[in-house]
Scaffold this active site. Structure first.
Site, mmCIF file in Angstrom:
data_model
loop_
_atom_site.group_PDB
_atom_site.id
_atom_site.type_symbol
_atom_site.label_atom_id
_atom_site.label_comp_id
_atom_site.label_asym_id
_atom_site.label_seq_id
_atom_site.Cartn_x
_atom_site.Cartn_y
_atom_site.Cartn_z
ATOM 1 N N GLY A 1 26.597 59.131 -5.353
ATOM 2 C CA GLY A 1 27.217 58.240 -6.624
ATOM 3 C C GLY A 1 27.354 56.667 -6.713
ATOM 4 C CD GLU B 1 28.320 53.372 -10.613
ATOM 5 O OE1 GLU B 1 27.733 52.615 -11.740
ATOM 6 O OE2 GLU B 1 28.187 54.394 -10.104
ATOM 7 C CG ASN C 1 28.393 56.150 -2.941
ATOM 8 O OD1 ASN C 1 29.382 56.826 -2.269
ATOM 9 N ND2 ASN C 1 27.735 56.108 -2.838
ATOM 10 C CG ASN D 1 23.123 49.279 -7.185
ATOM 11 O OD1 ASN D 1 22.364 49.420 -6.254
ATOM 12 N ND2 ASN D 1 24.091 50.299 -6.315
ATOM 13 C CE1 TYR D 2 14.929 46.851 -11.781
ATOM 14 C CE2 TYR D 2 14.062 45.512 -9.502
ATOM 15 C CZ TYR D 2 13.895 46.294 -10.736
ATOM 16 O OH TYR D 2 12.944 45.647 -11.808
ATOM 17 C CB ALA E 1 29.378 37.972 2.136
ATOM 18 N N GLY F 1 25.994 48.654 0.348
ATOM 19 C CA GLY F 1 26.601 48.087 -0.273
ATOM 20 C C GLY F 1 27.501 48.519 -1.423
ATOM 21 C CG ASP F 2 27.835 51.682 -3.682
ATOM 22 O OD1 ASP F 2 27.095 51.433 -4.927
ATOM 23 O OD2 ASP F 2 26.563 52.924 -2.955
ATOM 24 C CG ASP G 1 24.896 58.784 -0.633
ATOM 25 O OD1 ASP G 1 25.128 59.027 0.277
ATOM 26 O OD2 ASP G 1 24.915 58.542 -1.608
#
Length: 316
Positions: free
Chosen positions: A34, A36, A38, A166-167, A234, A259-260, A296
């Site tokens: 999940g 959030e 992570n 986060n699309y 970045a 990404g998390d 994850d």
């Protein structure tokens, strides 16, 4: 004490133990996932207090996820247990080295039903930063109402709202509904994370050709900080000033959660009062740790481990 509060769905992640297509009789490893969750775990490992607001079912998986979060010292007092509900599942097929195919069993799950009634005032009141993602926003009107209400409460108390766009196209009925919802949440946030696909969703043809153009177009929606990930680099726009940091190439083992981890590195250093250069360096470091290990967030380091990557990644 500075504190991150994340709102989202805890997921039980079933990862195939072997590489190749899934077959009957294969073994799977169960882990916590999940987006959030992570972020909360990674921030806690870097020494920042972290909590999660969400919902799990009163099933064995829900209990296992709560225990996993507690094991990383994440506050779970804001996670509700829904009687008769089931906990969402993600299945990861390690199709080839470094490439993963994802499947979900989360439609109607307890976590996808998060709504304003699930917000825990005692947890929100302690938030320095509130973090959520477009995954939670995809659950529908009640979830988006919860994010908006929580954000307004935190901002009203002097905290910041962080939003990772986060699309994920498969989670939305169509692009237009996604664009409308994600733009609304990004506009209300103080800090927005995004990549090229997310920039296209938010801005359409007005995304711009350079990272700086993208940053300024997103900032025009409302946020004072925007962080854009593009081709290993970045770029951050913080109160009108642009900073850029290049990442180091890595051999990808499991890309899920990168990404998390990136967002967590930036947020943890923001909470510690570090400057933008240190935030971006931490973001890159955590992203690389995440993709070069399985799970994850399993391989995300503790603060004292960061130096193991190399002197360039030591946070001072």
């Amino acid at each position: 004490m500075s504190r991150l509060v994340a709102i989202g769905e805890p997921l039980a992640v079933f990862t195939a133990a072997s590489t190749g297509p899934v077959r009957i009789g294969d073994h799977f490893r169960i882990g916590l996932g999940g987006a959030e969750c992570n972020v909360a775990v990674a921030c806690r490992r870097l020494g920042v207090a972290a909590a999660v607001i969400g919902v799990v079912g009163d099933d064995p998986l829900g209990g296992a996820l709560l225990r996993a979060l507690r094991a990383d010292d994440v506050d779970v007092s804001g996670i509700a247990v829904e009687p008769g509900g089931f906990t969402g599942i993600m299945v990861k097929e390690m199709r080839t080295a470094g490439r993963v195919r994802i499947g979900y069993a989360r439609s109607g799950s307890a976590g996808s039903g998060i709504a304003p009634r699930h917000l825990a005032p005692a947890v929100l009141d302690g938030a320095t930063i509130l973090h959520s993602t477009g995954v939670t926003a995809s659950f529908g009107g009640p979830a988006r109402a919860a994010l908006a209400e929580a954000g307004a409460r935190v901002q009203g108390a002097g905290g910041l709202v962080s939003f990772d766009v986060n699309y994920r196209s498969r989670l939305w009925p169509d692009r237009e509904s996604a664009r409308e919802a994600l733009r609304s949440l990004a506009s209300a946030a103080d800090l927005v994370f995004l990549g090229a696909a997310e920039a296209d969703i938010l801005l359409g043809g007005g995304a711009g050709e350079t990272p700086e153009e993208v940053l300024r177009a997103v900032a025009a929606l409302g946020p004072s900080q925007v962080v854009y990930r593009s081709e290993g680099t970045a770029t951050a726009l913080v109160h009108g000033e642009v900073s850029t940091a290049a990442g180091t190439p890595a051999v990808v083992v499991d890309p899920v959660g990168a990404g998390d981890a990136f967002a967590a590195g930036y947020l943890a250093e923001l909470l510690r009062g570090a400057d933008v250069a240190v935030r971006l360096r931490a973001a890159h470091a955590l992203g690389r740790w995440a993709v070069t290990t399985h799970g994850d967030h399993d391989g995300v380091p503790y603060r004292d481990e960061l130096a193991a990557w190399g002197e360039d990644d030591v946070l001072r």
